[in-house]
Design an enzyme around this catalytic site. Sequence first.
Site, PDB file in Angstrom:
ATOM      1  N   THR A 158       5.503 -12.328  -4.737  1.00  0.00           N
ATOM      2  CA  THR A 158       4.721 -11.931  -3.564  1.00  0.00           C
ATOM      3  C   THR A 158       3.848 -13.111  -3.156  1.00  0.00           C
ATOM      4  O   THR A 158       3.551 -13.961  -3.996  1.00  0.00           O
ATOM      5  CB  THR A 158       3.827 -10.742  -3.950  1.00  0.00           C
ATOM      6  OG1 THR A 158       4.604  -9.579  -3.893  1.00  0.00           O
ATOM      7  CG2 THR A 158       2.642 -10.569  -3.038  1.00  0.00           C
ATOM      8  N   ARG A 186       8.253   3.170  -0.433  1.00  0.00           N
ATOM      9  CA  ARG A 186       7.147   2.845  -1.345  1.00  0.00           C
ATOM     10  C   ARG A 186       6.287   1.731  -0.757  1.00  0.00           C
ATOM     11  O   ARG A 186       6.788   0.732  -0.267  1.00  0.00           O
ATOM     12  CB  ARG A 186       7.712   2.417  -2.692  1.00  0.00           C
ATOM     13  CG  ARG A 186       6.676   1.973  -3.722  1.00  0.00           C
ATOM     14  CD  ARG A 186       6.494   0.480  -3.719  1.00  0.00           C
ATOM     15  NE  ARG A 186       5.592   0.013  -4.790  1.00  0.00           N
ATOM     16  CZ  ARG A 186       5.132  -1.217  -4.868  1.00  0.00           C
ATOM     17  NH1 ARG A 186       5.463  -2.113  -3.959  1.00  0.00           N
ATOM     18  NH2 ARG A 186       4.339  -1.572  -5.853  1.00  0.00           N
TER      19      ARG A 186
END
Length: 292
Positions: A158, A186
């Site tokens: 990320t 999600r």
Amino acid sequence: VVHAGAWDVPPAEREAHRAACVAAVHAGWDVLRGGGRAVDAVQTAVMSLEDDPAINAGRGSVLNRDGDVELDAALMDGGPLRIGAVACVRNVANPVRLAAELLGEVEVFLVGEGASAFARACGLALCDPASLVVARERTRLASWREAAARTTEGPGDTVGAVALDVDGHLAAGTSTGGRPGKPPGRVGDAPLPGCGYFADDDLGAAVCTGWGEHIVRAGLARRTAELLRESTAQDASWLAMRELEFRLNGRAGVIALSPNGSIGFAFNTPAMPVAYIDADLAEPVVGGIPRA
Ligand code: ASP
């Protein structure tokens, strides 16, 4: 200050992560050095990482359980406390660019189809969702499907950035494909203000990465910023991580920047590639990647 995700970075991918972080810092620093705004520097740095297919943001993101890319991203401007956040976006290659468009709107957070419609209304190019998928992630999903204990597969790669500009404004931003094999729909910490990111000119700025569900439950970015009231950015980062570990056994990392420019980062995962620069440094400093 930029990071490229808290988790493990296999030896073969370390150089790519180092290079991606350095390129992102240069891109963001060019904006700041030219007198640009922190929020623009953060957006520029995050876009540089989104464009790098080695990294889990934009093209090259991890795949959800069904084999699709679903992207989350956010930006926060610490002066006016403005936020732009998007989640579950499938057809925008630079979701942080879309988040930036929201900074001037009443709404702070758009998801899925609504976020894509907003992108269209802003004149942003939509992409074919398949163009965001890379072979490495197809292979990764296939091994995830075969693995016995699927929930143990962590996130990784990320991206996030924090910046302080010459006018004293702070900003924070994130972008991610989330957790490999995540259920469709999600959403982790990355687009949630106070969880994956936070910036307030009076307090400081922080961006988190790692196991998103732990980060959300801890409100980790806001907590780190609050710790900046009385600590250096490095101490605040470590304290926030200690709390996360003690209360939730969470696995994550954080980068932080205080209003006076003190820089910090901490992680309790095997790695968290980080790079930073300030006016006293000639070149970016890189950390968080094991040498061996
Ligand atoms: N925190 C992100 C998420 O849970 C993943 C990561 O940081 O690698 O979506």
